[in-house]
Motif scaffolding. Sequence first.
Motif, short mmCIF file in Angstrom:
data_model
loop_
_atom_site.label_atom_id
_atom_site.label_comp_id
_atom_site.label_asym_id
_atom_site.label_seq_id
_atom_site.Cartn_x
_atom_site.Cartn_y
_atom_site.Cartn_z
N TRP A 60 38.72 -33.39 -41.35
CA TRP A 60 38.43 -34.78 -41.71
C TRP A 60 37.68 -34.89 -43.03
CZ3 TRP A 60 41.20 -38.32 -39.72
CH2 TRP A 60 41.70 -38.17 -38.42
N HIS A 62 38.36 -33.20 -45.66
CA HIS A 62 39.40 -33.20 -46.68
C HIS A 62 40.03 -34.58 -46.82
CE1 HIS A 62 38.84 -28.96 -46.91
NE2 HIS A 62 39.39 -28.69 -45.72
N VAL A 63 40.20 -35.25 -45.68
CA VAL A 63 40.73 -36.62 -45.71
C VAL A 63 39.76 -37.53 -46.44
CG1 VAL A 63 41.43 -38.60 -44.31
CG2 VAL A 63 42.01 -36.26 -43.56
N ALA A 66 39.94 -36.94 -50.13
CA ALA A 66 41.16 -37.51 -50.71
C ALA A 66 41.02 -39.02 -50.90
CB ALA A 66 42.35 -37.20 -49.81
N LEU A 67 40.45 -39.70 -49.91
CA LEU A 67 40.22 -41.14 -50.04
C LEU A 67 39.22 -41.44 -51.15
CD1 LEU A 67 40.06 -42.13 -46.27
CD2 LEU A 67 41.76 -42.92 -47.93
N ALA A 172 38.82 -47.54 -44.01
CA ALA A 172 39.18 -46.17 -44.39
C ALA A 172 38.28 -45.66 -45.51
CB ALA A 172 40.65 -46.13 -44.81
N ALA A 176 35.01 -42.94 -45.42
CA ALA A 176 34.95 -41.78 -46.32
C ALA A 176 33.63 -41.74 -47.08
CB ALA A 176 36.12 -41.81 -47.29
#
Length: 226
Positions: A60, A62-63, A66-67, A172, A176
Amino acid sequence: MTGRSAPAVLPPSLRRRLGLLAALAALVVVLLGVLYADDSKPGRVDARIGAVVDGVGPPWRHVALALDFLGEPGGSVPLVVAVVVGCLLLRRPRAAVLVVAGVGMSVGTATLLKSLVGRTIHDGNLSYPSGHTAFLTALALVVALPATGRLGLGSTAGMSLVLAVALFAGAAMGWAQVALGAHYPTDVLGGWCTALAVVPATAWLVDRTADRLVERKAGAGRPEPR
Protein backbone atom coordinates in the motif's frame (compact mmCIF):
# COMPACT_ATOMS: atom_id res chain seq x y z
CA MET A 1 -22.36 28.28 -36.68
CA THR A 2 -22.01 31.97 -35.78
CA GLY A 3 -23.78 32.82 -32.58
CA ARG A 4 -24.14 29.22 -31.46
CA SER A 5 -22.80 28.67 -27.98
CA ALA A 6 -20.82 25.58 -27.01
CA PRO A 7 -22.28 23.27 -24.33
CA ALA A 8 -22.01 24.71 -20.83
CA VAL A 9 -19.38 23.18 -18.56
CA LEU A 10 -21.55 23.95 -15.54
CA PRO A 11 -24.84 22.10 -16.19
CA PRO A 12 -27.81 24.44 -15.58
CA SER A 13 -29.57 21.73 -13.56
CA LEU A 14 -26.72 21.69 -11.05
CA ARG A 15 -25.97 25.38 -10.70
CA ARG A 16 -28.08 26.04 -7.62
CA ARG A 17 -26.95 22.91 -5.76
CA LEU A 18 -23.31 23.34 -6.70
CA GLY A 19 -23.47 26.98 -5.69
CA LEU A 20 -24.70 25.99 -2.23
CA LEU A 21 -22.09 23.25 -2.00
CA ALA A 22 -19.32 25.66 -3.00
CA ALA A 23 -20.43 28.15 -0.33
CA LEU A 24 -20.47 25.46 2.37
CA ALA A 25 -17.07 24.17 1.25
CA ALA A 26 -15.61 27.66 1.37
CA LEU A 27 -16.98 28.08 4.90
CA VAL A 28 -15.29 24.84 5.99
CA VAL A 29 -11.99 25.99 4.47
CA VAL A 30 -12.17 29.28 6.36
CA LEU A 31 -13.19 27.73 9.68
CA LEU A 32 -10.44 25.11 9.57
CA GLY A 33 -7.95 27.77 8.50
CA VAL A 34 -8.83 29.93 11.49
CA LEU A 35 -8.81 26.94 13.86
CA TYR A 36 -5.35 25.74 12.81
CA ALA A 37 -3.69 29.05 11.96
CA ASP A 38 0.01 29.10 12.86
CA ASP A 39 -0.32 25.64 14.41
CA SER A 40 2.33 22.95 14.13
CA LYS A 41 0.70 19.99 15.85
CA PRO A 42 -2.11 17.60 14.93
CA GLY A 43 -5.52 18.17 16.39
CA ARG A 44 -7.46 15.51 18.29
CA VAL A 45 -9.16 14.20 15.15
CA ASP A 46 -5.86 14.33 13.25
CA ALA A 47 -4.15 12.23 15.90
CA ARG A 48 -6.85 9.56 15.93
CA ILE A 49 -7.01 9.18 12.16
CA GLY A 50 -3.26 9.48 11.74
CA ALA A 51 -2.67 6.67 14.23
CA VAL A 52 -4.66 4.32 12.00
CA VAL A 53 -3.51 5.46 8.56
CA ASP A 54 0.02 6.81 8.96
CA GLY A 55 2.99 4.59 8.21
CA VAL A 56 1.49 1.94 5.91
CA GLY A 57 3.86 -0.67 4.55
CA PRO A 58 4.16 -2.41 1.19
CA PRO A 59 2.31 -2.85 -1.07
CA TRP A 60 0.00 0.00 0.00
CA ARG A 61 2.91 2.36 0.50
CA HIS A 62 3.76 1.97 -3.19
CA VAL A 63 0.17 2.86 -4.05
CA ALA A 64 0.38 5.94 -1.82
CA LEU A 65 3.65 7.00 -3.46
CA ALA A 66 2.13 6.59 -6.93
CA LEU A 67 -0.85 8.75 -5.97
CA ASP A 68 1.45 11.32 -4.39
CA PHE A 69 3.44 11.51 -7.65
CA LEU A 70 0.27 12.50 -9.51
CA GLY A 71 0.20 15.69 -7.44
CA GLU A 72 3.81 16.57 -8.22
CA PRO A 73 4.69 18.62 -11.34
CA GLY A 74 6.15 15.56 -13.05
CA GLY A 75 2.85 13.71 -12.73
CA SER A 76 0.26 16.48 -12.69
CA VAL A 77 1.37 18.37 -15.83
CA PRO A 78 1.23 15.36 -18.20
CA LEU A 79 -2.09 14.34 -16.66
CA VAL A 80 -3.63 17.77 -17.23
CA VAL A 81 -2.24 17.94 -20.76
CA ALA A 82 -3.74 14.53 -21.55
CA VAL A 83 -7.18 15.61 -20.31
CA VAL A 84 -6.98 18.87 -22.27
CA VAL A 85 -6.05 16.99 -25.45
CA GLY A 86 -8.96 14.62 -24.86
CA CYS A 87 -11.36 17.57 -24.56
CA LEU A 88 -10.05 19.09 -27.78
CA LEU A 89 -10.34 15.78 -29.63
CA LEU A 90 -13.96 15.60 -28.49
CA ARG A 91 -14.43 19.16 -29.76
CA ARG A 92 -15.09 20.58 -26.32
CA PRO A 93 -12.83 23.65 -26.18
CA ARG A 94 -14.78 25.16 -23.32
CA ALA A 95 -14.17 22.02 -21.25
CA ALA A 96 -10.46 22.24 -22.11
CA VAL A 97 -10.39 25.79 -20.76
CA LEU A 98 -12.11 24.63 -17.59
CA VAL A 99 -9.51 21.91 -17.06
CA VAL A 100 -6.67 24.42 -17.09
CA ALA A 101 -8.52 27.18 -15.24
CA GLY A 102 -10.24 24.96 -12.67
CA VAL A 103 -7.16 22.98 -11.73
CA GLY A 104 -4.91 26.04 -11.82
CA MET A 105 -7.22 28.13 -9.65
CA SER A 106 -7.68 25.32 -7.13
CA VAL A 107 -3.97 24.67 -6.73
CA GLY A 108 -3.21 28.40 -6.73
CA THR A 109 -5.82 29.03 -4.03
CA ALA A 110 -4.44 26.19 -1.91
CA THR A 111 -0.93 27.57 -2.26
CA LEU A 112 -2.05 31.06 -1.25
CA LEU A 113 -3.98 29.72 1.74
CA LYS A 114 -0.93 27.84 2.96
CA SER A 115 0.96 31.10 3.32
CA LEU A 116 -1.99 32.86 4.94
CA VAL A 117 -2.84 30.12 7.44
CA GLY A 118 0.74 29.21 8.32
CA ARG A 119 0.06 25.72 9.62
CA THR A 120 3.17 23.54 9.46
CA ILE A 121 4.23 19.91 9.59
CA HIS A 122 7.69 18.27 9.66
CA ASP A 123 10.37 20.94 10.01
CA GLY A 124 8.16 23.89 9.18
CA ASN A 125 6.63 22.71 5.88
CA LEU A 126 3.37 24.55 5.18
CA SER A 127 0.53 22.04 5.24
CA TYR A 128 -2.95 23.60 5.22
CA PRO A 129 -4.71 22.98 2.91
CA SER A 130 -3.36 19.97 1.02
CA GLY A 131 -2.46 21.07 -2.51
CA HIS A 132 -2.22 17.47 -3.71
CA THR A 133 -5.77 16.75 -2.57
CA ALA A 134 -7.04 19.99 -4.08
CA PHE A 135 -5.38 19.08 -7.39
CA LEU A 136 -6.82 15.60 -7.84
CA THR A 137 -10.26 16.63 -6.59
CA ALA A 138 -10.30 19.58 -8.98
CA LEU A 139 -9.21 17.39 -11.88
CA ALA A 140 -12.00 14.95 -11.11
CA LEU A 141 -14.54 17.78 -10.95
CA VAL A 142 -13.51 19.44 -14.22
CA VAL A 143 -14.00 16.07 -15.94
CA ALA A 144 -17.24 15.19 -14.16
CA LEU A 145 -19.05 18.49 -14.73
CA PRO A 146 -18.92 18.51 -18.56
CA ALA A 147 -19.56 14.74 -18.59
CA THR A 148 -22.74 15.28 -16.58
CA GLY A 149 -24.01 17.78 -19.12
CA ARG A 150 -22.98 15.59 -22.06
CA LEU A 151 -24.81 12.59 -20.61
CA GLY A 152 -27.92 14.70 -20.04
CA LEU A 153 -28.27 13.67 -16.40
CA GLY A 154 -30.90 15.26 -14.21
CA SER A 155 -30.11 17.25 -11.11
CA THR A 156 -30.17 14.31 -8.68
CA ALA A 157 -28.21 11.86 -10.85
CA GLY A 158 -25.82 14.58 -11.99
CA MET A 159 -25.13 15.78 -8.47
CA SER A 160 -24.61 12.20 -7.31
CA LEU A 161 -22.08 11.59 -10.07
CA VAL A 162 -20.16 14.79 -9.38
CA LEU A 163 -20.03 14.18 -5.63
CA ALA A 164 -19.05 10.53 -6.05
CA VAL A 165 -16.19 11.35 -8.40
CA ALA A 166 -14.96 14.19 -6.19
CA LEU A 167 -15.20 12.06 -3.06
CA PHE A 168 -13.32 9.17 -4.65
CA ALA A 169 -10.50 11.38 -5.94
CA GLY A 170 -10.23 13.36 -2.71
CA ALA A 171 -10.33 10.27 -0.51
CA ALA A 172 -7.69 8.48 -2.58
CA MET A 173 -5.23 11.37 -2.57
CA GLY A 174 -6.09 12.30 1.00
CA TRP A 175 -5.38 8.78 2.20
CA ALA A 176 -2.04 8.83 0.40
CA GLN A 177 -1.03 12.14 1.98
CA VAL A 178 -1.90 11.03 5.51
CA ALA A 179 -0.39 7.56 5.00
CA LEU A 180 2.88 9.12 3.88
CA GLY A 181 2.85 11.58 6.76
CA ALA A 182 2.84 14.55 4.40
CA HIS A 183 -0.37 16.11 5.75
CA TYR A 184 -2.74 16.04 8.68
CA PRO A 185 -6.25 14.69 7.94
CA THR A 186 -7.72 18.16 8.41
CA ASP A 187 -5.28 19.47 5.77
CA VAL A 188 -6.74 16.92 3.41
CA LEU A 189 -10.30 17.98 4.22
CA GLY A 190 -9.30 21.58 3.60
CA GLY A 191 -7.79 20.70 0.22
CA TRP A 192 -10.89 18.76 -0.80
CA CYS A 193 -13.18 21.62 0.19
CA THR A 194 -10.93 24.12 -1.60
CA ALA A 195 -11.53 22.33 -4.90
CA LEU A 196 -15.26 22.05 -4.18
CA ALA A 197 -15.42 25.79 -3.59
CA VAL A 198 -13.24 26.90 -6.51
CA VAL A 199 -14.18 24.64 -9.43
CA PRO A 200 -17.94 25.41 -9.63
CA ALA A 201 -17.19 29.14 -9.47
CA THR A 202 -14.54 28.78 -12.17
CA ALA A 203 -16.92 26.76 -14.36
CA TRP A 204 -19.57 29.48 -14.02
CA LEU A 205 -17.01 32.12 -14.97
CA VAL A 206 -15.84 30.11 -18.01
CA ASP A 207 -19.42 29.73 -19.23
CA ARG A 208 -20.25 33.38 -18.67
CA THR A 209 -17.12 34.60 -20.45
CA ALA A 210 -17.58 32.23 -23.39
CA ASP A 211 -21.26 33.17 -23.81
CA ARG A 212 -20.40 36.86 -23.85
CA LEU A 213 -17.75 36.30 -26.50
CA VAL A 214 -20.27 34.41 -28.64
CA GLU A 215 -22.80 37.22 -28.22
CA ARG A 216 -20.25 39.84 -29.23
CA LYS A 217 -19.20 37.82 -32.26
CA ALA A 218 -22.82 37.36 -33.29
CA GLY A 219 -23.52 41.08 -32.84
CA ALA A 220 -20.47 42.04 -34.89
CA GLY A 221 -21.62 39.82 -37.74
CA ARG A 222 -25.06 41.40 -38.06
CA PRO A 223 -25.55 44.05 -40.75
CA GLU A 224 -26.00 47.57 -39.45
CA PRO A 225 -29.50 49.03 -39.86
CA ARG A 226 -29.82 51.54 -42.71
